[in-house]
Each structure stands twice: as structure tokens, then as C-alpha cells.
Enzyme design. Structure first.
Site, mmCIF file in Angstrom:
data_model
loop_
_atom_site.group_PDB
_atom_site.id
_atom_site.type_symbol
_atom_site.label_atom_id
_atom_site.label_comp_id
_atom_site.label_asym_id
_atom_site.label_seq_id
_atom_site.Cartn_x
_atom_site.Cartn_y
_atom_site.Cartn_z
ATOM 1 N N HIS A 171 31.243 13.738 44.003
ATOM 2 C CA HIS A 171 32.971 14.147 44.123
ATOM 3 C C HIS A 171 32.535 15.440 43.617
ATOM 4 O O HIS A 171 32.923 15.812 42.671
ATOM 5 C CB HIS A 171 33.757 12.933 43.359
ATOM 6 C CG HIS A 171 33.822 12.494 43.208
ATOM 7 N ND1 HIS A 171 35.958 12.046 44.094
ATOM 8 C CD2 HIS A 171 33.678 11.237 43.892
ATOM 9 C CE1 HIS A 171 36.158 11.735 44.305
ATOM 10 N NE2 HIS A 171 35.397 10.649 44.726
ATOM 11 N N GLU A 200 39.867 18.826 60.679
ATOM 12 C CA GLU A 200 40.027 16.959 59.718
ATOM 13 C C GLU A 200 41.193 17.808 58.857
ATOM 14 O O GLU A 200 41.528 16.690 58.352
ATOM 15 C CB GLU A 200 38.559 16.576 59.054
ATOM 16 C CG GLU A 200 38.960 15.447 58.400
ATOM 17 C CD GLU A 200 37.810 14.331 58.829
ATOM 18 O OE1 GLU A 200 37.683 12.820 57.158
ATOM 19 O OE2 GLU A 200 37.212 14.699 59.022
ATOM 20 N N ASP A 215 30.408 16.194 55.290
ATOM 21 C CA ASP A 215 30.133 14.935 56.050
ATOM 22 C C ASP A 215 29.852 15.459 57.574
ATOM 23 O O ASP A 215 28.630 15.235 58.218
ATOM 24 C CB ASP A 215 31.389 14.260 56.574
ATOM 25 C CG ASP A 215 31.653 13.308 55.070
ATOM 26 O OD1 ASP A 215 31.095 13.262 54.120
ATOM 27 O OD2 ASP A 215 32.866 13.102 55.216
#
Length: 388
Positions: free
Chosen positions: A36, A161, A173
Site C-alpha cells: 500500500h 486494467e 504489478d
């Protein structure tokens, strides 16, 4: 037993006839540390996995996308010009979104026939979606002769995405999938998007990086993930900084004192404390690995990261906490949840000859708690997306 790379070629011949122009591969990722911190312009340290997604593809002379997944029924056909946010859904949106993102960036991409398959455990938080996007992105890049950089491809995959699939993910990612290197973790500065490969080879030190899939549902459907992002944005606004990355560890106490009173102030203090200390832990781990220190020294940072996610960011669940505690009690040098939270996987850095003992300890703890038995595999730092 055949793997995804073999299956996509066989399925391609059965679905479309003939042979594909080539096969491409993109790995999933596991995040060694830095949770995060990405959407706070901070630091992360993922590594590309051996597990990933394969794509067999060839261009076609019509502006259409014809895509088949070995794991799904039927073939999806879409006109490239009609692909846009809100026009596609389901698993094929990850593939179609890449075409849309490349076209939006001004690139002329041909129609494509493509078959995909993967071996990343579903729902474990190991970025199977990014691997799918990146496998198709490198295929289109090669087939169309676009000559795009890894960073450009990562940006296109992330935009697919975010805008087409509708998932508000950061770029970690996709960057990890494209920049991975065998025997290295990928140190990412999520503000500059600078990637650096940092040596990380546990087997060379007699260690194993064990991934424990806790089998707890990995989902953010209740809005918890979005709430964490909102809290971080709110805290940054109060503190007058562009992002929480700009709060230093030395200035943390002063920052916490400025976040107001009452329950809301207490909540923001917890969220800020996690992000600031997590960034510091990432930098400490990177410093140790750059220096060639024994990887065992990073164990306490991994464990401290988990405690921060559990206590300050409140994103762990009982299955995750149980796996971490059992692994540590059985001798792991460090253990932490990895991924966005509320389920998913745990990492444990263990001696190679202690893997079975750690597994037995975790399984026993799960049985005692009445949880479903976890599954496990060894994480090996591997190369990024490429043509096979």
C-alpha cells in the site's frame, strides 16, 4: 505433464488452425515488501515468479481480436475499433484493454488471434491479471514492430486494467512482470517509475522464500481497499504534501500530531504510520540486498511489515495472521502477508532444510483453528515478460 506454454500452442491449432506466429510469456509477481505504498508514490520491492501466463498469437488482416482462454469456454471476437471502457467485460477485457490502450497511445496494432493459459493460483493476489496483460502486450509489440520500451508496455497494461477493466490498481504489478530478472527483486520508485534490479537469491544462501496461499477469499468488494486509499489521500491533504511518500521517518511524529483529534484523527494516524514506516522498511531491505548482506538480515523487516499491516493498516485476516505466527514459531527468519490484503498469500523466509517443519506447523495451526488447509509453493525470482 504439459505446461501453459505447450497448451496454448496445441489449443491455438485446434481453435484457429495452423501455428501461431510465436509464443510469449509474462510472470506473475509476489511483493517481497512494500504494501500500500505504491499509490502513495512510495517504494515497493516485488519479484517476478516462475508462474505466469503464456500467449500464442498471430496477426490477422482484419481489425479484430479473436481470443480464447484454455480455462474458459468459447472464443471471444471483438472489433478493435469498438473496444472501449464499458464495452467489454469478463476475462477478455484484460486482453481487449491492451489493444485499446495501445491504440489510444497512437500505435497501429493489427488484428490478433490469441490463445492464453496460465499457472498462477487464482485469487491468491499474485497478479495473474497483470501477467495476462503483459503477455499480450509483448506479443503485440513484437508482431506489430512497435519497439516500445518495457515502461511503455507497463503503462499500456496498467491503463487497460484501470480504464477498461475498471480496477484501480497501481503500476507495480505490470512493472514487476516486465522488469523481472532471475536472481533479483525489482526495486520500484512509484513516483518516478524507475526500476532497479536488486540481487535477491535465497537458494544461494541456503534459504527458501516460501509462499503460503492462505485460501482466505482475496477480495476488496466491501470497499476496504478504496477506504485505505481515501484515508491516505485525506491525510496527505491535511499535511500539505503531494503524497505520504513525502513524510519522512524523522518527521513522522510531527506529522502524526497534525492529524487532528477524535476517532478520525486516530484512524489517519494509523494509516500514515504504516505507509511512512513501510517505505523506510523497503529502503532498509534494498540497502541490505545492494550491499550483499546475508538475506537473513531482512527477516525482521518482513515481520515488522506484517505487524504494521495488521495493527495500523488493518488489512489482515485471521488465516493470514495464523500462518505468519505459525511460520515464525517454527523458525522462519521473517514472515508477512503479501498483496493488497483481506486474504491472499503469506511469505516466509526460511532455511531450506526447515521448509517441511514450517509447513507442518502452519497446517497444524490451520487445523486447530478450523481453517481450510493452505497450499504452498516456493517463490523463485525469475525473468520478466519475453518471447519464448
Amino acid at each position: 505433464m504439459t505446461g501453459p506454454a505447450e497448451r496454448v500452442e496445441t489449443e491455438f491449432a485446434e481453435t484457429f488452425g495452423g501455428k501461431p506466429e510465436g509464443r510469449w510469456w509474462a510472470p506473475g509477481r509476489v511483493n517481497l515488501i512494500g504494501e500500500h505504498t505504491d499509490y502513495n508514490d512510495g517504494f515497493v520491492l516485488p519479484l517476478a515468479l516462475e508462474q505466469g501466463v503464456a500467449a500464442a498469437a498471430r496477426p490477422v488482416d482484419r481489425p479484430v481480436l479473436r481470443v480464447r482462454s484454455v480455462q474458459q469456454e468459447g472464443t471471444v471476437e471483438l472489433a478493435l475499433a469498438e473496444i472501449a471502457p464499458d464495452t467489454v467485460s469478463g476475462w477478455s477485457a484484460y486482453v481487449a484493454g491492451v489493444a485499446w490502450a495501445l491504440r489510444e497511445a497512437g500505435h497501429d496494432v493489427p488484428g490478433l488471434e490469441v490463445v492464453v493459459d496460465g499457472d498462477i493460483p487464482a485469487g491468491a493476489g499474485l497478479s495473474s491479471s497483470a501477467a495476462l496483460e503483459c503477455a499480450v502486450a509483448v506479443a503485440w509489440n513484437d508482431l506489430a514492430g512497435l519497439d516500445l520500451s518495457r515502461d511503455d508496455l507497463a503503462a499500456a497494461a496498467q491503463r487497460a486494467e484501470n480504464d477498461v477493466v475498471g480496477a484501480p490498481t497501481g503500476g507495480m504489478d505490470q512493472m514487476a512482470s516486465l522488469h523481472g530478472r532471475s536472481g533479483h527483486a525489482v526495486f520500484l520508485d512509484m513516483r518516478s517509475l524507475r526500476a532497479e534490479q536488486v540481487p535477491f537469491d535465497p537458494p544461494a544462501a541456503g534459504l527458501t522464500l516460501l509462499v503460503i496461499d492462505t485460501r482466505a477469499p482475496h477480495a476488496h468488494v466491501d470497499g476496504e481497499y478504496a477506504e485505505r486509499r481515501r484515508s491516505c489521500t485525506q491525510a496527505a491533504e491535511i499535511l500539505g504534501v503531494p503524497a505520504l511518500r513525502d513524510v519522512s521517518l524523522d518527521g513522522l511524529d510531527d506529522a502524526l500530531a497534525r492529524l487532528g483529534d477524535g476517532a478520525e484523527g486516530d484512524l489517519l494516524r494509523m494509516r500514515v504510520r504504516h505507509v511512512v514506516t513501510e517505505n523506510a522498511r523497503v529502503l532498509d531491505v534494498v540497502g541490505a540486498l545492494r550491499s550483499g548482506d546475508d538475506p537473513r538480515v531482512i527477516g525482521p523487516a518482513l515481520t515488522a511489515s506484517h505487524a504494521s499491516m495488521r495493527d495500523d493498516f488493518e488489512i489482515t485476516v485471521p488465516e493470514v495472521d495464523t500462518a505468519v505466527a505459525a511460520a515464525l514459531e517454527a523458525g522462519a527468519h521473517g514472515a508477512r502477508m503479501t498483496g493488497g490484503g483481506f486474504g491472499g498469500c503469506v511469505l516466509a523466509l526460511v532455511e531450506a532444510d526447515a521448509v517441511e517443519a514450517v509447513l507442518r506447523a502452519v497446517e497444524a495451526a490451520y487445523e486447530k483453528a478450523g481453517f481450510r488447509a493452505p497450499s504452498t509453493f516456493v517463490a523463485t525470482a525469475s525473468d520478466g515478460a519475453r518471447k519464448l
